[in-house]
Design an enzyme around this catalytic site. Structure first.
Site, PDB file in Angstrom:
ATOM      1  CG  ASP A 125      -4.922  -4.855  26.033  1.00 18.53           C
ATOM      2  OD1 ASP A 125      -5.181  -3.482  25.553  1.00 18.53           O
ATOM      3  OD2 ASP A 125      -6.028  -4.040  27.336  1.00 18.53           O
TER       4      ASP A 125
ATOM      5  CG  HIS B 240      -6.043   0.834  27.559  1.00 14.96           C
ATOM      6  ND1 HIS B 240      -5.094  -0.007  28.295  1.00 14.96           N
ATOM      7  CD2 HIS B 240      -6.912  -0.110  27.189  1.00 14.96           C
ATOM      8  CE1 HIS B 240      -5.236  -1.362  27.044  1.00 14.96           C
ATOM      9  NE2 HIS B 240      -6.434  -1.216  27.168  1.00 14.96           N
TER      10      HIS B 240
ATOM     11  N   GLY C 225       0.643  -0.698   0.438  1.00 17.79           N
ATOM     12  CA  GLY C 225      -0.008  -0.038  -0.130  1.00 17.79           C
ATOM     13  C   GLY C 225       1.299   1.271   0.135  1.00 17.79           C
TER      14      GLY C 225
ATOM     15  N   GLY D 109       3.122   2.078  -2.086  1.00 17.72           N
ATOM     16  CA  GLY D 109       2.281   2.564  -3.541  1.00 17.72           C
ATOM     17  C   GLY D 109       3.081   2.382  -5.036  1.00 17.72           C
ATOM     18  CE  LYS D 110       5.222  -2.807  -2.945  1.00 16.45           C
ATOM     19  NZ  LYS D 110       4.639  -2.058  -1.877  1.00 16.45           N
ATOM     20  CB  THR D 111       1.367  -1.141  -8.080  1.00 15.75           C
ATOM     21  OG1 THR D 111       1.760  -2.486  -7.296  1.00 15.75           O
ATOM     22  CG2 THR D 111       0.555  -1.550  -9.673  1.00 15.75           C
TER      23      THR D 111
ATOM     24  CG  HIS E  39     -10.372  -2.583  29.334  1.00 18.11           C
ATOM     25  ND1 HIS E  39     -10.054  -4.164  29.820  1.00 18.11           N
ATOM     26  CD2 HIS E  39      -9.468  -2.422  28.342  1.00 18.11           C
ATOM     27  CE1 HIS E  39      -8.484  -4.497  28.912  1.00 18.11           C
ATOM     28  NE2 HIS E  39      -8.518  -3.418  28.172  1.00 18.11           N
ATOM     29  CD  GLU E  40     -11.180   0.336  25.750  1.00 13.76           C
ATOM     30  OE1 GLU E  40      -9.427   1.220  25.731  1.00 13.76           O
ATOM     31  OE2 GLU E  40     -10.953  -0.664  25.430  1.00 13.76           O
TER      32      GLU E  40
HETATM   33  P1  ADP Z   1       1.686  -1.262  -3.315  1.00 12.39           P
HETATM   34  O1  ADP Z   1       2.122  -1.753  -4.660  1.00 12.39           O
HETATM   35  O2  ADP Z   1       2.979  -0.415  -2.701  1.00 12.39           O
HETATM   36  O3  ADP Z   1       0.690  -2.835  -2.830  1.00 12.39           O
HETATM   37  P2  ADP Z   1      -0.412   0.632  -4.659  1.00 12.39           P
HETATM   38  O4  ADP Z   1       0.558   1.086  -5.348  1.00 12.39           O
HETATM   39  O5  ADP Z   1      -1.259  -0.591  -5.151  1.00 12.39           O
HETATM   40  O6  ADP Z   1       0.757  -0.065  -3.721  1.00 12.39           O
HETATM   41  O7  ADP Z   1      -0.936   1.621  -3.411  1.00 12.39           O
HETATM   42  C1  ADP Z   1      -2.699   0.823  -3.552  1.00 12.39           C
HETATM   43  C2  ADP Z   1      -3.346   3.387  -4.027  1.00 12.39           C
HETATM   44  O8  ADP Z   1      -2.916   3.466  -3.011  1.00 12.39           O
HETATM   45  C3  ADP Z   1      -3.021   3.156  -5.246  1.00 12.39           C
HETATM   46  O9  ADP Z   1      -3.297   3.134  -6.424  1.00 12.39           O
HETATM   47  C4  ADP Z   1      -3.686   4.998  -4.736  1.00 12.39           C
HETATM   48  O10 ADP Z   1      -4.274   5.279  -4.911  1.00 12.39           O
HETATM   49  C5  ADP Z   1      -2.983   4.471  -3.205  1.00 12.39           C
HETATM   50  N1  ADP Z   1      -1.148   5.302  -3.208  1.00 12.39           N
HETATM   51  C6  ADP Z   1      -0.500   4.528  -2.332  1.00 12.39           C
HETATM   52  N2  ADP Z   1       0.889   5.099  -2.103  1.00 12.39           N
HETATM   53  C7  ADP Z   1       0.086   6.515  -2.750  1.00 12.39           C
HETATM   54  C8  ADP Z   1       1.163   7.877  -2.575  1.00 12.39           C
HETATM   55  N3  ADP Z   1       2.314   7.480  -2.339  1.00 12.39           N
HETATM   56  N4  ADP Z   1      -0.042   8.664  -3.481  1.00 12.39           N
HETATM   57  C9  ADP Z   1      -0.677   8.758  -3.830  1.00 12.39           C
HETATM   58  N5  ADP Z   1      -1.413   7.593  -3.934  1.00 12.39           N
HETATM   59  C10 ADP Z   1      -1.349   6.904  -3.194  1.00 12.39           C
HETATM   60 ZN    ZN Z   2      -7.503  -3.027  26.506  1.00 16.32          ZN
HETATM   61 MG    MG Z   3       0.943  -3.417  -5.172  1.00 12.86          MG
END
Ligand code: ADP
Ligand code: ZN
Ligand code: MG
Length: 495
Positions: free
Chosen positions: A386, A314, A91, A93-95, A310-311
């Site tokens: 916890d 914390h 997540g 943003g590699k893809t 409990h909360e």
């Molecule tokens: P990864 O391939 O690293 O798992 P993705 O490129 O698939 O992550 O990211 C998923 C979505 O999250 C992207 O399509 C985009 O919408 C959002 N996102 C992730 N990183 C960024 C970033 N740096 N800037 C803007 N949007 C991002």
């Molecule tokens: Zn707790």
């Molecule tokens: Mg990916």
């Protein structure tokens, strides 16, 4: 008789399955998926769609430049990387980055996920790789993107120990052969993504292959703000929404989470039938993204009270312990797996933790249990998560960060591979006992401190719990008021 009939049915099914997977089957399926998988795309994504990771963009600009004007590089005799490996958590943003490189350069983008190679029938992985590279070369300049590289690129020695996987090995070898075989001046660049660079086969990282490696970090506060700006481009925001503040509250979230957050906020506004997205929508979205959706549960009055204490335990410790992350929200609305939640938001992203801070985290995590113990004299199962936090922090303090005087300034942490493959742990049985004893000592000391602090502040604890029972959720200000604590002196940002 019945058994015989069943056996017969089973065998004939197997036979037809085998026939289907025979020569005709492979060709049919392979031909089909080949066409679908390797059609080039021309992504409209550009670097303007990527935020918060500027240093990565700067590195990839060179790749874009080369794809745009390969001749320029040829003339100057400069070397261009054949392969660039993007490393980062899911997540981040590699893809997205890979697509943006293709979009910026205006070249065709051939992408495949490495896990698709190994799902394929035996022998097909390697020929898919060959096919992919041939198509990309014919379309050069072009980008090949291999996602989830670790699915085929796992270290072969590790794979062998797990019982070797021929398909994976053949596919990996074919990727290596293809990468060795082409000349960078052909104008094809291979981008790959992984979230586990540590398990990759060293052969992949050798010069002439993925010799350029780029870390894609989780965004910091400014980065999160920039990403939020991108994903709220098309969302009408009310003036109550301060994205800066939301960026501060979303520490630890990556790009994909932030996109999700903006989306949930918009949905929340749509559900109300409103035309503008307000701060409340974002608050609801934050809770949902962080903690899961609300759950309808009928709790007895006693259960609710127990959860409230409990909360409150914390939260109160989060306020009383020096240096603890400020408490921004407490709630006793059941969500996902949890019955209540206390949210502490770091003032800013931290990268290095002191021993005091870690002990404070443990004490705070034990606050729920301590409160139950103090009020009811018994504990409940509500503290399971916890205790997991407590155990993992205390253990890391002992084995990883040398914070136990008895164990000493040594790092005994085991890497993931050693755990999976059951190799010897890197210390003796005697040390193992010491470690266990030290982990227990730290946890015991912190629990004692938690109980003592709550005992000394009993009226604050009661005040918080009652306010929670009344309002279900309390914000930072309301928490301070209910606990009768002074407002903190404002910390100026950037200081
Ligand atoms: P990864 O391939 O690293 O798992 P993705 O490129 O698939 O992550 O990211 C998923 C979505 O999250 C992207 O399509 C985009 O919408 C959002 N996102 C992730 N990183 C960024 C970033 N740096 N800037 C803007 N949007 C991002
Ligand atoms: Zn707790
Ligand atoms: Mg990916």
């Amino acid at each position: 008789m019945l058994l015989l009939v069943l056996l017969f049915v089973f065998i004939s099914r197997r036979m037809s399955a085998l026939r289907g997977g025979g020569a005709g089957g492979i060709l049919g399926r392979f031909g089909q998926s080949g066409a679908r998988l390797y059609d080039a795309e021309r992504p409209a994504t550009t670097f303007a769609d990527v935020a918060g990771i500027d240093e990565v963009k700067a590195e990839l600009l060179e790749v874009v430049d080369f794809l745009k004007e390969p001749a320029k590089y040829e003339r100057l005799g400069g070397t261009v990387p054949k392969g660039v490996l993007l490393i980062g958590a899911p997540g981040t943003g590699k893809t997205l980055l890979a697509r943006a490189v293709a979009g910026e350069a205006g070249v065709p983008f051939f992408s495949i996920s490495a896990s698709e190679f190994i799902e394929a029938i035996v022998g097909v992985g390697a020929s898919r790789v060959r096919d992919l590279f041939n198509k990309a070369r014919a379309a050069a300049p072009a980008i090949i993107f291999i996602d989830e590289m670790d699915a085929v690129g796992r270290s072969r020695s590790a794979a062998l120990r797990m019982g070797s996987n021929d398909e994976q090995e053949q596919t990996l070898n074919q990727i290596l052969t293809e990468m060795d075989g082409f000349d960078p001046h052909e104008g094809v660049i291979v981008l790959a993504a992984t979230n586990r660079a540590d398990v990759l086969d060293p052969a992949l990282l050798r010069p002439g292959r993925f010799d350029r490696r780029i870390q894609v970090h989780s965004p910091d506060r400014r980065g999160r703000l920039a990403i939020l700006l991108i994903h709220t481009r098309n969302i009408p925001l009310d003036s109550s929404v301060d994205l800066n503040e939301i960026a501060a509250q979303s520490a630890g979230m990556v790009g994909a989470d932030l996109r999700n957050l903006a989306n949930e906020a918009a949905l929340s506004a749509a559900r109300r039938g409103a035309s503008l997205v307000t701060l409340t929508d974002f608050t609801i979205a934050l809770e949902k993204v962080e903690l899961g959706s609300e759950r309808k549960l009928t709790l007895t009055a006693l259960d609710r009270e127990r959860i409230a204490y409990h909360e409150s335990g914390h939260a109160l410790l989060g306020l009383l312990l020096p240096g603890a992350d400020p408490v921004s929200r407490v709630s006793i609305i059941p969500r996902g797996q949890s019955l209540g939640a206390t949210t502490q938001t770091p003032v800013d992203d931290r990268f290095n933790y002191g021993e005091d801070y870690l002990r404070g985290r443990i004490t705070g995590a034990l606050g729920g249990r301590a409160a139950e113990q103090l009020i009811y004299g018994v504990v409940s199962t509500g503290a399971e998560a916890d205790l997991r936090t407590v155990t993992s922090i205390a253990r890391e303090m002992v084995v990883r960060w040398g914070m136990s005087p008895v164990v000493g300034a040594l790092n005994y942490s085991e890497d993931g591979a050693a755990m999976v493959f059951g190799t010897q742990r890197p210390y003796s049985d005697a040390t193992a006992q010491l470690i266990d004893a030290e982990v227990k000592r730290i946890s015991d000391e912190c629990l004692a401190q938690a109980v003592e602090l709550l005992h000394d502040n009993r009226s604050r604890l009661d005040g918080l719990a009652h306010a929670l029972l009344e309002h279900d959720t309390l914000t930072a200000d309301e928490i301070l008021r209910a606990a009768d604590l002074p407002q903190p002196v404002a910390v100026t940002a950037g200081a």
